[in-house]
Design a protein around this motif. Structure first.
Motif: not given
Lengths: 148, 424
Positions: B199-201, B208-210, B288-292, B408-415
């Motif tokens: 993990i290099q974020t 849930q994304l990781l 970060d780029a990989e998760l995106e 549809r998935y959103y991150t916690d912050d987006e939700i």
């Protein structure tokens, strides 16, 4: 005709036309609608599987790498067998996964008058060779004959 | 497979034909994986994945009835996955018609079967049975006969118990005979990591994304995760366990992970460190780029991708007590920031009945209710299986719900922004 030799998970002999997926077969997503709403042909309901979506699975020789998805997968396969909407056989390129194995064994032990031979470890070459509509014959010892 | 004298006698029918068939099922299941023996199930309780009286499962109910009629029931009491129905969760007339008349019309009958088979107590319905409030929390090293994928991966990874990714029905059969085949994640060798994930974020990765990224990469293999301890710490406290609950469920549903190790945090990784990693392990670096990239590649299967969400589900797997409290604070603060009094999208937080019971004893319950958020014990997956619900634009931060349904998935912050501010 080409022959492949696999390992017998549940025995039996059958001849049927092939339906092929090169991606994992999601048992729940594929069979749930058919079982729930009375589709005796068991058309595949998994919209994420372009290889199989909308195709008849009941009575077909289902050729696949392995199954994926919910751990209800085994009991869904068992239900398909008990309701006589199962594939004629399941032919795995890879080693069978725990969910498909459970479904195959449950059907073999608990469902009378239904035989669904299951063969695994057929190899990548098998899945590269076999195409939809080819005639498949499964023999008791795990030999799978594929004819164009 | 080598059976003990007792096991062989069961297989030979000494305890009746039905018990012999249960044993035969387990032996054949083990043979498929070259298991050399059966080992005792040692946990106090079992957990079943099949909680729903879905009409299509009539053959399962018939099989359960065979077990009951033959007196072949579980030696262990068990908890079971969440109920599929709850009147608190919004549904229109037609959706309810399909739920009650076509889908779950056998729910009452099936729950009575579960009682006869050994349900722990009448409200033991949750996928997160390992919560303290529920009380089905295995000890390290115990052998289980579970099937629920999110519970299996949690029990293996966070609690150090031993369980394969079994299918439904096999779960109760292992519990009935008291043995499961010894292969895969029950063995020391099967618990070795064949992947090293680094993990290099630049910030704490969304659980849930990781989990989704790792699951899709390693599929059914065991990953050894390096660098996550910098974000979670080295103590398995409530915060870390909650994170790992959601992370693990995503690894199990987006892939087929049954066990992961987090360096300096999960029990076997703390004890054995890198000795858990096989010599030729593959490597996966996550930044970060990989998760995106992973998030951007999720298909949107709504008919109208720009539709306004009609429902939001949080809690797949079921939320912890602390999550309910934390989300109460977050929803209140966000509503205040955006000048709203109640959530602008119907929102359901799901948790185990016992967790909800405890939550209701706190001052948070009234506060959350005032925001308009509904609490429920329902299984969001079972709700979304209704063909009419599938067509609804539903949002969630659960990667399991995203994987198995049209949600549809959103991150916690987006939700949080969506349900408190609005917008698409």
């Amino acid at each position: 005709m080409k022959q492949f030799k696999g390992r017998v998970v549940t025995p039996g002999t059958v001849t049927a036309k092939a339906v092929v997926t090169t991606q994992g077969f999601n048992t729940l997503a594929s069979l749930q609608s058919a079982l729930q709403f009375g589709d005796k042909t068991a058309k595949c309901g998994d919209q994420n599987n372009a290889d199989l979506y909308g195709k008849q699975l009941a009575g077909a020789a289902l050729c696949l790498p392995q199954t994926i998805g919910s751990t209800t997968g085994g009991l869904v396969l068992y239900c398909a067998c008990a309701m006589k909407r199962q594939p004629a056989c399941m032919l795995f390129a890879n080693h069978i996964d725990s969910l498909a194995a459970a479904g195959a064994v449950l059907a073999d032990v608990w469902v009378d008058e239904v035989t669904m031979p299951v063969i695994d470890c057929l190899g990548d070459e098998f899945l590269n060779y076999v195409k939809d509509g080819m005639t498949i014959t499964v023999q008791q010892d795990g030999t799978v004959c594929v004819e164009e | 497979m080598q059976l003990t004298q007792e096991q062989q006698q069961i297989l030979d029918g000494m305890h009746g034909d039905t018990m012999a068939k249960v044993m035969k099922t387990l032996v054949m299941y083990g043979d498929a994986f070259e298991a050399e023996k059966l080992v005792p199930v040692t946990s106090k309780y079992n957990h079943l994945v099949t909680s729903f009286g879905l009409k299509m499962m009539t053959p399962v109910f018939d099989l359960m009835q065979q077990l009951i009629d033959a007196g072949v029931t579980s030696k262990q009491k068990f908890s079971v996955d969440p109920r599929p129905l709850d009147k608190n969760v919004p549904a229109n007339f037609l959706q309810n018609l399909i739920f009650n008349k076509f889908m779950y019309s056998t729910q009452e009958f099936y729950e009575e079967q579960l009682n006869q088979l050994g349900l722990m107590e009448e409200n033991a319905f949750t996928c997160a049975c390992y919560m303290d409030q529920v009380g089905n929390k295995p000890q390290k090293g115990e052998v289980l006969s579970w099937a629920e994928s999110s519970a299996v991966v949690y029990a293996n990874s966070v609690l150090g118990a031993r369980c394969n990714r079994n299918s439904g029905i096999v779960d109760i059969m292992g519990s009935i005979v008291g043995y499961v085949p010894y292969f895969g994640l029950l063995t020391d060798e099967g618990r070795k990591a064949t992947w090293v994930v680094k993990i290099q974020t630049t910030k704490k990765p969304e659980a849930q994304l990781l989990g989704s990224a790792i699951g899709m990469k390693v599929m059914e293999d065991v990953p050894y995760i390096i660098g996550l301890d910098q974000w979670l710490g080295t103590e398995l406290n409530e915060s870390a366990c909650t994170y790992l609950k959601d992370f693990g469920a995503a690894t199990a549903s987006n892939g087929a992970v049954g066990l992961y190790h987090v360096e300096n945090l999960t029990p076997e990784a703390v004890e054995q460190g890198k000795a858990l990693v096989v010599a030729d392990a593959k490597e996966y670096i996550i930044d970060d780029a990989e998760l995106e990239r992973v998030k951007e590649n999720y298909p949107v299967i709504w008919k109208d991708p720009d539709a306004t969400p009609k429902l939001c589900f949080m809690g797949c797997p079921h939320m912890s007590l602390q999550q309910l409290k934390d989300w109460t604070d977050k929803v209140e603060a966000a509503l205040k920031e955006y000048g709203n009094k109640k959530v602008v999208i119907p929102t359901v937080f799901t948790a185990a009945p016992k967790v909800l019971e405890e939550f209701k004893k706190t001052e948070y319950a009234a506060r959350l209710k005032a925001t308009g958020v509904i609490t429920s014990y329902i299984c969001p997956l079972m709700y979304m299986n209704n063909p009419l619900c599938k067509k609804m634009p539903v949002i969630t931060s659960s990667n399991k719900l995203r994987t198995y349904t049209t949600a549809r998935y959103y991150t916690d912050d987006e939700i949080l922004v969506q349900i408190t501010k609005g917008g698409k």
